[in-house]
Design an enzyme around this catalytic site. Structure first.
Site, PDB file in Angstrom:
ATOM      1  N   ARG A  14      53.461  90.444  50.377  1.00  0.00           N
ATOM      2  CA  ARG A  14      53.140  90.875  48.585  1.00  0.00           C
ATOM      3  C   ARG A  14      52.427  89.738  48.388  1.00  0.00           C
ATOM      4  NH1 ARG A  14      58.441  90.574  45.490  1.00  0.00           N
ATOM      5  NH2 ARG A  14      56.609  90.682  43.785  1.00  0.00           N
ATOM      6  N   GLN A  74      66.170  88.576  63.980  1.00  0.00           N
ATOM      7  CA  GLN A  74      67.125  89.399  63.194  1.00  0.00           C
ATOM      8  C   GLN A  74      66.371  90.013  62.872  1.00  0.00           C
ATOM      9  OE1 GLN A  74      67.430  89.179  58.612  1.00  0.00           O
ATOM     10  NE2 GLN A  74      69.012  90.132  58.680  1.00  0.00           N
ATOM     11  N   GLY A 104      64.405  80.175  53.048  1.00  0.00           N
ATOM     12  CA  GLY A 104      62.993  78.854  53.214  1.00  0.00           C
ATOM     13  C   GLY A 104      61.982  79.290  52.659  1.00  0.00           C
ATOM     14  N   GLU A 156      74.897  90.171  42.149  1.00  0.00           N
ATOM     15  CA  GLU A 156      74.077  90.462  42.390  1.00  0.00           C
ATOM     16  C   GLU A 156      72.819  91.548  40.102  1.00  0.00           C
ATOM     17  OE1 GLU A 156      71.585  89.009  44.334  1.00  0.00           O
ATOM     18  OE2 GLU A 156      73.338  87.716  44.047  1.00  0.00           O
ATOM     19  N   TYR A 367      24.816  58.544  63.886  1.00  0.00           N
ATOM     20  CA  TYR A 367      26.075  59.715  64.166  1.00  0.00           C
ATOM     21  C   TYR A 367      26.712  58.684  65.254  1.00  0.00           C
ATOM     22  CZ  TYR A 367      28.957  62.167  67.212  1.00  0.00           C
ATOM     23  OH  TYR A 367      29.541  63.021  68.119  1.00  0.00           O
TER      24      TYR A 367
HETATM   25  C1  UD1 Z   1      69.369  86.055  46.987  1.00  0.00           C
HETATM   26  C2  UD1 Z   1      71.225  86.132  46.392  1.00  0.00           C
HETATM   27  C3  UD1 Z   1      70.721  85.982  45.172  1.00  0.00           C
HETATM   28  C4  UD1 Z   1      69.980  84.775  44.964  1.00  0.00           C
HETATM   29  C5  UD1 Z   1      68.625  84.553  45.139  1.00  0.00           C
HETATM   30  C6  UD1 Z   1      67.891  83.190  45.315  1.00  0.00           C
HETATM   31  C7  UD1 Z   1      72.677  87.221  47.824  1.00  0.00           C
HETATM   32  C8  UD1 Z   1      72.368  88.531  48.385  1.00  0.00           C
HETATM   33  N1  UD1 Z   1      71.239  87.305  46.971  1.00  0.00           N
HETATM   34  O1  UD1 Z   1      68.425  86.962  46.055  1.00  0.00           O
HETATM   35  O2  UD1 Z   1      71.883  85.810  44.412  1.00  0.00           O
HETATM   36  O3  UD1 Z   1      70.205  83.845  43.115  1.00  0.00           O
HETATM   37  O4  UD1 Z   1      68.956  85.118  47.034  1.00  0.00           O
HETATM   38  O5  UD1 Z   1      66.251  83.044  45.274  1.00  0.00           O
HETATM   39  O6  UD1 Z   1      72.181  86.467  48.742  1.00  0.00           O
HETATM   40  N2  UD1 Z   1      66.474  87.385  53.838  1.00  0.00           N
HETATM   41  C9  UD1 Z   1      66.271  87.505  55.704  1.00  0.00           C
HETATM   42  N3  UD1 Z   1      67.092  88.710  56.125  1.00  0.00           N
HETATM   43  C10 UD1 Z   1      67.806  89.465  55.172  1.00  0.00           C
HETATM   44  C11 UD1 Z   1      67.375  89.293  53.725  1.00  0.00           C
HETATM   45  C12 UD1 Z   1      66.852  88.449  53.157  1.00  0.00           C
HETATM   46  O7  UD1 Z   1      65.614  86.785  56.700  1.00  0.00           O
HETATM   47  O8  UD1 Z   1      68.077  90.276  55.623  1.00  0.00           O
HETATM   48  C13 UD1 Z   1      65.218  85.429  54.444  1.00  0.00           C
HETATM   49  C14 UD1 Z   1      64.481  85.894  52.632  1.00  0.00           C
HETATM   50  O9  UD1 Z   1      63.731  86.622  53.343  1.00  0.00           O
HETATM   51  C15 UD1 Z   1      65.030  85.075  52.377  1.00  0.00           C
HETATM   52  C16 UD1 Z   1      66.124  84.910  51.975  1.00  0.00           C
HETATM   53  O10 UD1 Z   1      66.952  84.846  52.517  1.00  0.00           O
HETATM   54  O11 UD1 Z   1      64.275  83.785  52.834  1.00  0.00           O
HETATM   55  C17 UD1 Z   1      66.835  85.425  50.336  1.00  0.00           C
HETATM   56  O12 UD1 Z   1      66.348  86.902  50.534  1.00  0.00           O
HETATM   57  P1  UD1 Z   1      66.726  87.672  49.418  1.00  0.00           P
HETATM   58  O13 UD1 Z   1      65.879  88.931  49.349  1.00  0.00           O
HETATM   59  O14 UD1 Z   1      65.132  86.784  48.576  1.00  0.00           O
HETATM   60  O15 UD1 Z   1      67.097  87.757  47.980  1.00  0.00           O
HETATM   61  P2  UD1 Z   1      67.327  87.702  46.776  1.00  0.00           P
HETATM   62  O16 UD1 Z   1      67.358  89.291  46.473  1.00  0.00           O
HETATM   63  O17 UD1 Z   1      66.429  86.821  46.452  1.00  0.00           O
END
Ligand code: UD1
Ligand code: CA
Length: 466
Positions: A14, A74, A104, A156, A367
């Site tokens: 995005r 991962q 991150g 969630e 220079y």
């Molecule tokens: C997650 C939390 C949510 C919280 C929110 C805060 C869960 C299930 N939910 O949701 O409760 O309010 O963060 O921002 O944990 N990532 C990976 N691998 C994956 C999935 C995610 O590395 O398979 C990393 C993403 O790149 C990101 C972080 O984990 O940096 C959070 O993932 P994201 O998908 O943003 O989580 P949310 O669904 O927003």
């Protein structure tokens, strides 16, 4: 020991780039680095970054950072719980310790929050402590379900009931775990939810069902949850950070005439009494002393500046400038330049990979590249160090008190001795001894009335045309 697992697997889709999301910058600093630096400031002993999308770019970033951070891969994106599973070996290395899991892409998690939540985590003896925040718009975040003071779990957005959707305390995505409790919960996660993912948040229910406590720490500022998914979000984060950083400097006694176009990196240090003028970017790990004037229209990246120095319309990178120096207007200092105290660098001067000694003056249109210039040297207008012959670079040495006449070319490698002179317009290709004069010119010839004859011919031709 305190360990951190930072989730950094996301793509920059995005953002419309092929970089991992966490490498996008807020005020010139990758989001991941904001999080890493907060961990380091909070004395976290070990850090593991879980990479996924474009993992080689994360590897390269970590290698260049020199921080000695571990990584785990991962390769399939199966949720935050699955991401932490990838760091199992890292977590196992300290079974008696505590682990903080961080996102991150949420750069504003700060050392104070990490430390204060750790204190609470330790004093309550909880198996897990969630860092939460109260927000006006909880949409998209996991909602915190409480029972009195304790936490029951996190739901969630996509799994919320009508009532749960109204909860305004949310999960920041940061949690402290006892390493052993986290390791025991991870293998028991299941994908039975709306997104068919392994939710890290489900570890809380598992830890509770094992008869352990789960606590919440409400962050002092809800900014800790802010993240960016697209360019608009990134700009918003930069705007928030920019304002906060300027506020901090105002409190420290830095003067701003107007903050228009002023951008200061979170890692820059500025001394009291220094004045920052409009359109000035102070980036990277720049350190500016007291009572300086910086700007307008300047960009300094990783620059160390002493006290009482003026920088007017200057672009400078990876260089060092002493005290009581004046630089500008319209000067470029390229990497590895050192300008010592009381020197003066005037308009339209470029310096690269050179030392300019104390009290030396390079006033105009010059220079200086790959040169070692001593004290109290005077450069006339339009001097050029000829440091590159098309295949290799060489250095010029100019000793103390030398005087370089206007429009001199110094063809490197060449040494100009102490207090020696070069005559204006000379191209110097041999070393000049101390106290000598180097002059390289043909005799000046005067052709009497040459111009008058030419003018006369010109006028006659004009008459004929009429
Ligand atoms: C997650 C939390 C949510 C919280 C929110 C805060 C869960 C299930 N939910 O949701 O409760 O309010 O963060 O921002 O944990 N990532 C990976 N691998 C994956 C999935 C995610 O590395 O398979 C990393 C993403 O790149 C990101 C972080 O984990 O940096 C959070 O993932 P994201 O998908 O943003 O989580 P949310 O669904 O927003
Ligand atoms: Ca998110």
């Amino acid at each position: 020991m305190k360990s951190a697992v930072i989730l950094a697997g996301g793509s920059g889709k995005r953002m419309k780039t092929d970089k991992p999301k966490v490498l996008h910058e807020v005020l010139g600093k990758p989001m991941l680095e904001w999080v890493i630096d907060s961990c380091r400031s909070a004395n976290v002993d070990r850090i593991c970054v879980v990479k996924g999308f474009a993992s080689e770019m994360i590897d390269e970033y970590i290698l260049n950072s020199g921080y000695g951070i571990e990584t785990a891969l991962q390769s399939e994106r199966l949720g935050t719980g699955h991401a932490v599973m990838m760091a199992e070996d890292f977590i196992k290395q300290d079974l008696d310790g505590d682990v903080i899991v961080l996102n991150g892409d949420a750069p504003f998690i700060d050392a104070d929050t990490i430390l204060a939540s750790f204190e609470e985590h330790k004093s309550s003896g909880a198996g897990a402590t969630v860092i939460t925040a109260r927000v006006d718009n909880p949409f998209g975040y996991g909602r915190i379900k409480r029972d009195g003071n304790g936490i029951l779990g996190i739901v969630e957005q996509k799994d919320c009931t009508e009532d749960e959707v109204l909860i305004d305390e949310i999960n920041s995505g940061c949690y402290w775990f006892k390493a052993s409790d986290l390791l025991s919960a991870l293998p028991r996660l299941r994908q039975n939810n709306a997104q068919n993912e392994f939710y890290l948040t489900d570890t809380l229910g598992i830890i509770l069902s094992d008869g352990k406590k789960v606590e919440g720490y409400i962050a002092k500022t809800s900014d800790v949850v802010l993240g960016a998914n697209d360019r608009k979000g990134l700009l918003k984060l930069s705007d928030i950070a920019r304002e906060k950083i300027i506020d901090k400097h105002l409190e420290n006694g830095v003067e701003f005439v107007s903050t228009d176009g002023v951008v200061i990196s979170p890692d820059a240090v500025i001394g009291e009494g220094t004045k920052i003028l409009p359109n000035t970017m102070i980036m990277g790990k720049s350190v500016i002393g007291k009572s300086c004037v910086v700007g307008p229209n300047s960009r300094l990246t990783n620059i160390i500046v002493g006290d009482s120095t003026g920088l007017d319309n200057v672009v400078a990178v990876d260089s060092k400038i002493g005290s009581n120096v004046s630089v500008g207007p319209f000067v470029q200092l390229r990497p590895n330049s050192v300008i010592e105290d009381y020197a003066h660098i005037g308009d339209f001067v470029e310096i690269k990979n050179s030392v300019i000694g104390k009290g030396t003056s390079v006033s105009h249109l010059t220079y200086v590249g790959d040169s070692d210039v001593g004290k109290n040297v005077n450069f006339g207008c339009g001097v050029v160090t000829v440091n590159y012959d098309g295949s290799k670079k060489a250095r010029c040495v100019i000793k103390d008190n030398a005087f370089i006449g206007c429009n001199t070319n110094l063809v490197a490698p060449v040494t100009i001795g102490e207090a020696a002179y070069t005559a204006a317009g000379s191209t110097v290709t041999k070393d000049v001894p101390d106290y000598a004069l180097a002059i390289e010119r043909t005799d000046l010839e005067i052709k009497k009335d040459y111009a008058l004859k030419k003018l006369t011919r010109h006028l006659e031709k004009g008459k004929r045309i009429k």
